[in-house]
Design an enzyme around this catalytic site. Structure first.
Site, PDB file in Angstrom:
ATOM      1  N   ARG A   1     -37.467 -46.113   7.190  1.00  0.00           N
ATOM      2  CA  ARG A   1     -37.987 -47.284   7.901  1.00  0.00           C
ATOM      3  C   ARG A   1     -37.218 -47.566   9.179  1.00  0.00           C
ATOM      4  NH1 ARG A   1     -39.429 -47.431   2.691  1.00  0.00           N
ATOM      5  NH2 ARG A   1     -41.156 -48.743   1.974  1.00  0.00           N
TER       6      ARG A   1
ATOM      7  N   GLN B   1     -45.451 -48.007  -0.574  1.00  0.00           N
ATOM      8  CA  GLN B   1     -45.866 -47.179   0.567  1.00  0.00           C
ATOM      9  C   GLN B   1     -47.207 -47.652   1.109  1.00  0.00           C
ATOM     10  OE1 GLN B   1     -45.639 -43.154  -0.914  1.00  0.00           O
ATOM     11  NE2 GLN B   1     -43.403 -43.152  -0.883  1.00  0.00           N
TER      12      GLN B   1
ATOM     13  N   ASP C   1     -38.499 -44.677  -9.497  1.00  0.00           N
ATOM     14  CA  ASP C   1     -37.856 -43.383  -9.237  1.00  0.00           C
ATOM     15  C   ASP C   1     -36.754 -43.068 -10.252  1.00  0.00           C
ATOM     16  OD1 ASP C   1     -39.544 -43.008  -7.077  1.00  0.00           O
ATOM     17  OD2 ASP C   1     -38.155 -43.901  -5.649  1.00  0.00           O
TER      18      ASP C   1
ATOM     19  N   ARG D   1     -44.404 -36.264 -12.903  1.00  0.00           N
ATOM     20  CA  ARG D   1     -43.094 -36.488 -13.547  1.00  0.00           C
ATOM     21  C   ARG D   1     -43.202 -36.790 -15.035  1.00  0.00           C
ATOM     22  NH1 ARG D   1     -39.999 -39.554  -8.539  1.00  0.00           N
ATOM     23  NH2 ARG D   1     -39.563 -37.640  -7.378  1.00  0.00           N
TER      24      ARG D   1
HETATM   25  C1  S3P Z   1     -41.067 -45.614  -1.727  1.00  0.00           C
HETATM   26  C2  S3P Z   1     -41.978 -46.167  -2.613  1.00  0.00           C
HETATM   27  C3  S3P Z   1     -42.253 -45.604  -3.952  1.00  0.00           C
HETATM   28  C4  S3P Z   1     -41.163 -44.633  -4.381  1.00  0.00           C
HETATM   29  C5  S3P Z   1     -40.800 -43.668  -3.286  1.00  0.00           C
HETATM   30  C6  S3P Z   1     -40.285 -44.414  -2.064  1.00  0.00           C
HETATM   31  C7  S3P Z   1     -40.881 -46.247  -0.421  1.00  0.00           C
HETATM   32  O1  S3P Z   1     -43.485 -44.913  -3.899  1.00  0.00           O
HETATM   33  O2  S3P Z   1     -41.557 -43.916  -5.528  1.00  0.00           O
HETATM   34  O3  S3P Z   1     -39.797 -42.772  -3.729  1.00  0.00           O
HETATM   35  O4  S3P Z   1     -39.905 -45.911   0.293  1.00  0.00           O
HETATM   36  O5  S3P Z   1     -41.694 -47.115  -0.069  1.00  0.00           O
HETATM   37  P1  S3P Z   1     -44.911 -45.649  -4.139  1.00  0.00           P
HETATM   38  O6  S3P Z   1     -45.162 -46.611  -3.054  1.00  0.00           O
HETATM   39  O7  S3P Z   1     -45.921 -44.534  -4.145  1.00  0.00           O
HETATM   40  O8  S3P Z   1     -44.787 -46.300  -5.488  1.00  0.00           O
END
Ligand code: S3P
Length: 424
Positions: free
Chosen positions: A24, A163, A309, A340
């Site tokens: 970010r 995300q 995670d 996973r």
């Molecule tokens: C992340 C959001 C998560 C996470 C990924 C990093 C992020 O994914 O599993 O390792 O940095 O916004 P999802 O938004 O698909 O849950």
């Protein structure tokens, strides 16, 4: 790579800068006015993909050192624009999804490509809301034709995903009117914290977040805390190995990331967090972990985003806990870097763990004893490689980790650091 059994984990360590925040800092830094100086950057395969991506789009990034860089922002408005290009996102889902949100408000055609794993991951989840905002996004391959006339929407996320939330909020910066994202369960909020720190008008409610269009952003400085997800393998290993006493310094303790601490605590773990402080809205602290005997627990959907995670590591902790543990409501694990649910259950079962896959999680029959050990492949997934290594130090015979290099996606020095605190 063979990971030998350890007696205990002892010492003081620090882990690399948070991967989510590092991505970010570069992406939002690219949209800022002037320079953004990033310290504590977590350099890894994934975050290098992000630096390379913004460079491809015409943004200058100066590497000062391994963990320090300067992003020379191009500003927000499409007129000053990012250069239309084919952008390789490597293995990084966060990069692909957040960047699509940014490009939705830029002029031109952008194609986002990735490795085999990333190319197979679902992108409709971002195409749908971005198209509703007025962009033209198609998937397989992911192509974003941006628009400088996006409009704000109210969007209820069908799955809890930081995300997707972030992609919509980033598009909202260049939209007209308010953009609101409603979450089924709270997910990591690094995007909204960083956008607020950059001067965007962000409004937060318990289950939603809104953003107003912005004309300028400015971050100036970003201090990246240590990655909780990189600390997690050490926390679990130290908990399982009797006689351990390990302190991890300067770790990010954003409450939307630390579900593993709550889960381990109810299992009986001995952890103390101290030196807590807040930097740019993000909690940072140190954690001391001592070994403990664990009891089984259940993890359900509401809790999942806060340790999404770390769920592979939860499986291993559950394997060493007395009783049956269950994970439900975690179907999202099937669309991570690997499936996973399959990689965790197949991998750990081969080491002697009694674990069974379910459609949306797994069940573990725990015994307070070391698993036998054996061979386990990462399947190219960094979190599975780290799981295999933790299984190795906590096993009786050690674990031969196949495709161990995958750790470099998030944590290049992982094996050396693990070795440095392992007492044999
Ligand atoms: C992340 C959001 C998560 C996470 C990924 C990093 C992020 O994914 O599993 O390792 O940095 O916004 P999802 O938004 O698909 O849950």
């Amino acid at each position: 790579m063979k990971v030998e059994p350890a007696g205990a984990l002892v010492g003081h360590i620090a882990v690399p800068g948070d991967k989510s925040i590092s991505h970010r800092a570069v992406l939002i830094g690219a949209l800022c006015e002037g320079e953004t100086h990033v310290r504590g950057f977590g350099r890894s395969g994934d975050t290098q993909s992000t630096i390379d991506a913004v460079r491809t789009l015409g943004v200058e990034v100066d590497d000062i050192s391994e963990d320090e860089l300067v992003v020379k922002g191009r500003g927000l408005t499409p007129a000053r624009g990012l250069t239309p290009a084919v952008v390789d996102c490597g293995n990084a889902g966060t990069l692909m999804r957040l960047l699509a949100g940014i490009l939705a408000g830029q002029r031109g055609r952008f194609e986002l490509t990735g490795d085999e794993s990333l190319s197979a991951r679902p992108m409709d989840r971002i195409a749908e809301p971005l198209n509703r905002m007025g962009a033209r996004v198609t998937t397989n391959p992911l192509v974003v034709e941006g628009s400088d006339a996006l409009h704000g929407i109210e969007y209820a996320l069908p799955v809890a995903s930081a995300q997707v939330k972030s992609a919509v909020l980033l598009a909202g910066l260049n939209a007209d009117g308010t953009t609101t994202v409603i979450e089924p369960a709270p997910t990591r909020d690094h995007t909204e914290l960083m956008l607020a720190a950059a001067g965007a008008r962000v409004r937060r409610r318990p289950s939603s977040v809104s953003i107003e269009p912005a004309s300028r952003l400015q971050l100036g400085e970003v201090e990246v805390p240590g990655d909780f997800s990189a600390a997690a393998p050490f926390i679990v290993a130290a908990t399982l190995l009797s006689g351990s006493d390990l302190t991890i310094h300067d770790v990010g303790f954003n409450p939307r990331r630390t579900g593993l601490l709550d889960v381990l605590e109810r299992m009986g773990a001995r952890m103390t967090v101290f030196n807590r402080r807040k930097v740019a809205g993000e909690w940072i602290g140190d954690v001391q972990v001592q070994s403990a005997e664990l009891v089984a627990t259940d993890v359900t959907a509401d809790e999942v985003p806060r340790l999404v995670d770390e769920l592979p590591l939860f499986a291993l902790a559950a394997a060493g806990a007395r009783g049956d543990s269950h994970l439900t409501g975690a179907a999202e694990l099937r669309v991570k870097e690997t499936d996973r649910i399959e990689s965790v259950t197949n991998g750990l079962r081969a080491l002697g763990v009694r674990i069974r896959a379910r459609e949306d999680g797994f069940e573990v029959r725990g015994v307070p004893a070391r698993p036998t050990g054996g061979r386990m492949s990462s399947d190219g997934d960094h979190r599975i490689a780290m799981l295999a290594a933790v299984a190795g130090v906590t096993s009786r015979q050690g674990v031969e980790v196949r495709d161990a290099d995958a750790v470099a996606i998030s944590f290049p020095g992982f094996f050396d650091l693990l070795d440095s605190v392992s007492r044999r």
